[in-house]
Design an enzyme around this catalytic site. Structure first.
Site, short mmCIF file in Angstrom:
data_model
loop_
_atom_site.label_atom_id
_atom_site.label_comp_id
_atom_site.label_asym_id
_atom_site.label_seq_id
_atom_site.Cartn_x
_atom_site.Cartn_y
_atom_site.Cartn_z
N LYS A 86 0.83 -1.21 0.00
CA LYS A 86 0.00 0.00 0.00
C LYS A 86 0.86 1.25 0.00
O LYS A 86 0.51 2.25 -0.61
CB LYS A 86 -0.94 0.00 1.20
CG LYS A 86 -1.91 -1.18 1.17
CD LYS A 86 -3.31 -0.78 1.57
CE LYS A 86 -4.36 -1.75 1.04
NZ LYS A 86 -4.78 -2.76 2.00
N LYS A 127 -12.01 -7.68 -3.23
CA LYS A 127 -13.07 -6.69 -3.34
C LYS A 127 -12.48 -5.28 -3.39
O LYS A 127 -13.15 -4.35 -3.78
CB LYS A 127 -14.04 -6.82 -2.17
CG LYS A 127 -13.38 -6.85 -0.83
CD LYS A 127 -14.29 -7.28 0.28
CE LYS A 127 -13.43 -7.63 1.47
NZ LYS A 127 -14.13 -8.00 2.65
N LYS A 137 -5.40 -12.63 -6.21
CA LYS A 137 -6.50 -12.99 -5.33
C LYS A 137 -7.82 -12.38 -5.83
O LYS A 137 -7.82 -11.30 -6.42
CB LYS A 137 -6.16 -12.39 -3.95
CG LYS A 137 -7.11 -12.70 -2.85
CD LYS A 137 -6.64 -12.03 -1.55
CE LYS A 137 -7.81 -11.96 -0.59
NZ LYS A 137 -7.51 -11.32 0.68
#
Ligand code: TRP
Length: 344
Positions: free
Chosen positions: A119, A210, A207
């Site tokens: 991130k 969402k 992966k």
């Protein structure tokens, strides 16, 4: 009342609609575990973790409830006496213990967490919350003496860090925390060789997530059936024309096999045996699509029949019981580090 059963604890974040990956990787295993009635299950909603980056704040409260609603739609028994369901932010001890754990965690070790590194390379203005995420997660686990923490592969580092911090504190102050089991023991417990990691249907090297916008690779539990089936039909495969289970060489096909075996609740080996060597990828996709259709219909119907009141009632019950447990543990820690008197 509280039992002496071994504690299994997990949290699932609600910072977006739930995916098939969440369902197969987190929700179903937990429900199967609950049915065994062998363990105390702590299922909590890490709403404090949800705000580490900007979310639809005005929707968060309801999304949190909606996550629980999906668990119930999937078969979670709200009345089981050995299951405690609660929201993280309703138990202030989580935040309080986090601060103390922060003071026993090293900047260097938190800086090395993959999730933080990923991130922080994409964005300079990430919150301190993202950096501090693993310490809060450690509190979630250590407050309740949980031993088994069923999480995906992506959370492995955080779990290992939790062990490190707990061992460090125990070494200094005596046995304060129960040390969660090692990653290997966690996998054995879940009967897995590797953590479940449902991949994107479009980009099966990643992966099913969402948070990344990958609509054609992600099946949402709220997708309508035809949209979901179309995603399966259009899933990325390969040109071997021969079905085999190998995530390195055939990630798309392996992902479909994994999805299939989890929905059907069959041992992976059986599913592989049935499909290995076949050349018709279309047949496999059709089979997966049919299973997903059944699943989405079932879950969707139940989802709509669950009332907010029944959810809130369960949460309040779990929160009042777990506040007691968490506060007791917090107090012991506070005593050890000199914030509270040591009673004689
Ligand atoms: N970090 C987990 C995830 O993103 C959610 C989580 C927060 C959690 N605290 C936890 C999971 C404690 C297990 C135990 O999936």
């Amino acid at each position: 009342m509280m039992s002496n059963k071994t504690i299994v604890l997990t949290g699932i974040r609600s910072n977006g609609p739930l995916t098939l990956g969440n369902y197969l990787g987190a929700i179903l295993p937990l429900i199967r575990l609950q049915k065994k009635r062998q363990y105390q299950v702590n299922l909590f909603l890490p709403d404090l973790h949800s705000i580490i980056s900007s979310v639809e704040y005005n929707e968060l409260y309801n999304n949190t409830l909606s996550t629980l609603r999906y668990f119930v739609a999937a078969g979670l028994d709200l009345n089981d006496q050995s299951t405690f369901i609660y929201r993280q932010s309703y138990i202030p001890a989580h935040s309080e213990l986090t601060w103390i754990l922060d003071c026993f965690s090293y900047y260097g070790e938190l800086k090395r967490m993959t999730q933080f590194k990923e991130k922080s390379t994409h964005d300079d203005n990430i919150s301190v919350g993202i950096f501090n995420y693993p310490a809060l997660m450690a509190s979630d686990i250590l407050l309740y003496d949980a031993e088994f923490i069923p999480v995906g592969e992506d959370q492995r580092q955080h779990l290992e860090l939790t062990r490190d911090i707990a061992l460090r504190i125990n070494n200094q102050f005596g046995d304060l925390f129960t040390i969660p089991k090692t990653w290997k023991e966690q996998l054995q417990f879940e009967n897995l060789q590797n953590g479940i990691r449902i991949r994107s249907l479009k980009h099966p090297e990643n992966k099913m997530s969402k948070s990344i916008s990958d609509p054609s690779g992600t099946i949402l539990l709220m997708d309508d059936v035809n949209t979901a089936k179309k995603k399966v039909y259009e899933a990325t495969t390969d040109s071997y024309n021969k079905i085999d289970f190998n995530f390195d060489t055939q990630p798309g096909i392996s992902n479909l096999l994994q999805i299939l075996t989890l929905i059907q609740d069959r041992p992976l080996n059986e599913t592989i045996l049935e499909w290995r060597g076949k050349s018709n990828y279309g047949e496999l996709k059709q089979c997966v699509a049919n299973q997903i259709e059944i699943l989405l219909n079932e879950v969707g119907n139940k989802f709509n029949s669950i009332t907010d009141d029944s959810l809130t009632e369960t949460l309040l019950r779990g929160e009042s019981a777990m506040n007691v447990v968490a506060n007791q543990k917090l107090y012991k820690v506070q005593q050890k580090v000199g914030l509270r008197p040591i009673s004689s």
